[in-house]
Each structure stands twice: as C-alpha cells, then as structure tokens.
Design a protein around this motif. Structure first.
Motif, mmCIF file in Angstrom:
data_model
loop_
_atom_site.group_PDB
_atom_site.id
_atom_site.type_symbol
_atom_site.label_atom_id
_atom_site.label_comp_id
_atom_site.label_asym_id
_atom_site.label_seq_id
_atom_site.Cartn_x
_atom_site.Cartn_y
_atom_site.Cartn_z
ATOM 1 N N THR A 169 12.419 37.691 15.369
ATOM 2 C CA THR A 169 13.294 37.618 16.689
ATOM 3 C C THR A 169 12.243 37.737 17.743
ATOM 4 O OG1 THR A 169 15.100 38.638 15.622
ATOM 5 C CG2 THR A 169 15.117 38.876 18.051
ATOM 6 N N TRP A 170 12.204 36.981 18.602
ATOM 7 C CA TRP A 170 11.250 36.823 19.804
ATOM 8 C C TRP A 170 11.837 37.561 21.032
ATOM 9 C CZ3 TRP A 170 6.558 35.633 20.423
ATOM 10 C CH2 TRP A 170 5.970 35.436 21.524
ATOM 11 N N ILE A 171 10.993 38.462 21.613
ATOM 12 C CA ILE A 171 11.207 39.207 22.712
ATOM 13 C C ILE A 171 10.280 38.904 24.079
ATOM 14 C CG2 ILE A 171 11.399 41.449 23.970
ATOM 15 C CD1 ILE A 171 11.857 42.650 21.389
ATOM 16 N N ASN A 172 10.454 38.151 25.009
ATOM 17 C CA ASN A 172 9.645 37.623 25.988
ATOM 18 C C ASN A 172 9.295 38.956 26.540
ATOM 19 O OD1 ASN A 172 10.559 34.997 25.820
ATOM 20 N ND2 ASN A 172 12.501 35.167 27.262
ATOM 21 N N ASP A 173 7.884 38.418 26.750
ATOM 22 C CA ASP A 173 6.732 39.401 27.470
ATOM 23 C C ASP A 173 6.247 40.567 26.435
ATOM 24 O OD1 ASP A 173 6.996 38.242 29.816
ATOM 25 O OD2 ASP A 173 8.631 39.203 30.190
ATOM 26 N N ARG A 174 6.994 40.557 25.068
ATOM 27 C CA ARG A 174 6.580 41.300 24.063
ATOM 28 C C ARG A 174 5.914 40.988 22.805
ATOM 29 N NH1 ARG A 174 10.343 46.556 23.554
ATOM 30 N NH2 ARG A 174 8.466 47.430 22.558
ATOM 31 N N GLY A 175 6.597 40.069 22.418
ATOM 32 C CA GLY A 175 5.984 39.271 21.191
ATOM 33 C C GLY A 175 7.412 39.038 20.158
ATOM 34 N N LEU A 176 6.689 39.105 18.729
ATOM 35 C CA LEU A 176 7.627 38.876 17.744
ATOM 36 C C LEU A 176 7.931 39.996 16.830
ATOM 37 C CD1 LEU A 176 9.020 36.413 15.976
ATOM 38 C CD2 LEU A 176 6.955 36.738 14.601
ATOM 39 N N LEU A 177 9.301 40.105 16.793
ATOM 40 C CA LEU A 177 9.743 41.387 16.047
ATOM 41 C C LEU A 177 10.159 40.916 14.612
ATOM 42 C CD1 LEU A 177 12.827 42.817 18.038
ATOM 43 C CD2 LEU A 177 10.351 44.189 17.439
ATOM 44 N N PHE A 178 10.022 41.441 13.535
ATOM 45 C CA PHE A 178 10.229 41.298 12.173
ATOM 46 C C PHE A 178 10.672 42.423 11.265
ATOM 47 C CE2 PHE A 178 5.743 41.610 12.267
ATOM 48 C CZ PHE A 178 5.279 42.115 11.097
ATOM 49 N N SER A 179 11.314 42.129 10.017
ATOM 50 C CA SER A 179 11.420 43.505 9.308
ATOM 51 C C SER A 179 10.802 43.286 8.046
ATOM 52 C CB SER A 179 13.148 43.651 9.156
ATOM 53 O OG SER A 179 13.342 42.493 8.081
ATOM 54 N N ASP A 180 10.485 44.293 7.267
ATOM 55 C CA ASP A 180 10.023 44.284 5.940
ATOM 56 C C ASP A 180 11.219 44.935 5.193
ATOM 57 O OD1 ASP A 180 8.590 44.404 3.696
ATOM 58 O OD2 ASP A 180 6.907 45.085 4.336
ATOM 59 N N VAL A 181 11.878 43.789 4.566
ATOM 60 C CA VAL A 181 13.061 44.261 3.623
ATOM 61 C C VAL A 181 12.587 45.310 2.453
ATOM 62 C CG1 VAL A 181 14.753 43.186 1.953
ATOM 63 C CG2 VAL A 181 14.355 42.096 4.002
ATOM 64 N N ILE A 182 11.565 44.964 1.819
ATOM 65 C CA ILE A 182 11.072 45.837 0.596
ATOM 66 C C ILE A 182 10.496 47.052 1.024
ATOM 67 C CG2 ILE A 182 9.548 45.787 -1.321
ATOM 68 C CD1 ILE A 182 11.689 43.813 -1.570
ATOM 69 N N LYS A 183 9.454 47.374 1.982
ATOM 70 C CA LYS A 183 8.866 48.448 2.245
ATOM 71 C C LYS A 183 9.532 49.074 3.642
ATOM 72 C CE LYS A 183 4.494 46.702 0.843
ATOM 73 N NZ LYS A 183 2.810 46.330 1.143
ATOM 74 N N GLY A 184 10.404 48.214 4.228
ATOM 75 C CA GLY A 184 11.260 48.991 5.290
ATOM 76 C C GLY A 184 10.477 48.943 6.812
ATOM 77 N N GLY A 185 11.311 49.134 7.683
ATOM 78 C CA GLY A 185 10.780 49.123 8.966
ATOM 79 C C GLY A 185 10.915 47.774 9.641
ATOM 80 N N VAL A 186 10.935 47.898 11.097
ATOM 81 C CA VAL A 186 10.886 46.748 12.012
ATOM 82 C C VAL A 186 9.558 46.658 12.882
ATOM 83 C CG1 VAL A 186 12.026 45.739 14.081
ATOM 84 C CG2 VAL A 186 13.581 46.630 12.360
ATOM 85 N N TYR A 187 8.875 45.723 13.067
ATOM 86 C CA TYR A 187 7.576 45.571 13.522
ATOM 87 C C TYR A 187 7.651 44.724 14.675
ATOM 88 C CZ TYR A 187 6.816 48.085 9.306
ATOM 89 O OH TYR A 187 6.946 48.981 8.230
ATOM 90 N N LEU A 188 6.544 44.914 15.527
ATOM 91 C CA LEU A 188 6.461 43.983 16.715
ATOM 92 C C LEU A 188 4.919 43.575 16.461
ATOM 93 C CD1 LEU A 188 7.208 42.780 19.302
ATOM 94 C CD2 LEU A 188 6.181 44.708 20.475
ATOM 95 N N LEU A 189 4.940 42.125 16.432
ATOM 96 C CA LEU A 189 3.523 41.424 16.611
ATOM 97 C C LEU A 189 3.153 41.021 18.080
ATOM 98 C CD1 LEU A 189 1.127 40.132 15.062
ATOM 99 C CD2 LEU A 189 2.440 38.347 14.896
#
Length: 181
Positions: free
Chosen positions: A15-35
C-alpha cells in the motif's frame, strides 16, 4: 531488479502512502512495515501475524486483516475491531481487502488453515458499510487474494485462489448478482 529489503517471511498488502513510502505486511513473522523514500524500513504495527490486506483509514491509521478486521492508529494508541471471525460459522480469519470510494471495506473470509494440509473450505466475501454494519455478499470464496475497483468505482474485481476471478458491476448498493468470471 533492485532488492530493497530482506529478512521477511511472506510479504503482502503493498500500500503506497504519498510522502511516506510503501507499507507492507509480513504474514508469517507478523507486523506492518514502512519502506520509506530512503529505503529504510520501520515498524508501523508490531506482532500481528496473518495480515494479508491493508487499507489506509482517513483517521490517521490502517485497516488490517488477519484473525479479524481492525483499525490500527499510526500512533499505536488505538485498535478497533471492525469485523470478527464470528461473522459466519466457518470463518477463521480474513485475507485480502479493499475499500470503495464511499469508504466501505470489502474483505474475504478464510474458512481453512492456509498454511496446513487441512481441507480447503470455502469462505465468503463481506462488506463493512460506513455505519459499521456488515453484509455477506458472496459465498464459495476459497481465498481472496486481490480485490480492487475499476477506475470509475462501479466494478469490483475479486481474485480468488484456484485461478478464478470475479468482476461485479456496482449500482447504488453492492450486489454481486452481476457476477461474471
């Protein structure tokens, strides 16, 4: 192709957030991250495993899937359950999701343990209306893995495991009676 980040299990929900970057999740290890734009990775939502779908929420947060559908604030101080797995007798959790221009959330429920040898049992497609009410709008859904609307917002595209996909024309209210494969 350039490698931007490593060390993740199963990356989902880009999921792209303008001015912030790319959000993504890790289904196996857990969490949502921002690149971010500098290719630095930061944690947005900790621990939560099984997130297959992410959508931005107008109140400074995310809608995420997994064992339920929840709003998570970016500040981490608020979680609100929008849909639990008791929506049907067979739902164990939820995978992919999307939103429409009016703010409704469309999400597929999962009725089997995805990373097991268990029998695959069909789930459903649900919509969470802006007033918080929930409707089940389709059954026979094995594993929702791709939902999105056409640019005019009138057609919902729904990709499902087993290489079938549906497209439904939307009128004033969502009714998948115009379902086509």
């Amino acid at each position: 192709m350039e490698e931007l980040a490593t060390g993740f299990g199963l990356v989902e929900g880009p999921t792209w957030i303008n001015d912030r970057g790319l959000l993504f999740s890790d289904v196996i290890k857990g969490g949502v991250y921002l690149l971010d734009h500098l290719n630095d990775v930061s944690t947005i939502v900790e621990h939560r495993r099984g997130i297959g779908g992410i959508a931005l929420h107008e109140e400074n947060g995310l809608i995420v899937g997994g064992r339920n559908i929840a709003y998570k604030s970016f500040t981490g101080d608020k979680t609100t359950i929008l849909l639990s797995n008791d929506v049907t007798e067979v739902a164990l959790g939820f995978n992919d999701l999307t939103t429409d221009p009016e703010g409704r959330v469309y999400v597929g429920s999962v009725a089997f343990k995805v990373f097991s040898d268990d029998e695959m049992i069909p789930g459903h497609l649900h919509v969470i209306d802006v007033d918080g009410s929930v409707r089940t709008i389709s059954d026979g859904v094995m594993l929702t893995n791709g939902l999105g609307f056409s640019p005019d917002g009138r057609t919902l595209y729904h990709a499902c495991l087993l290489y079938t996909s549906d497209a439904a024309d939307e009128e004033d209210s969502v009714d998948l009676g115009g379902r086509r494969i």
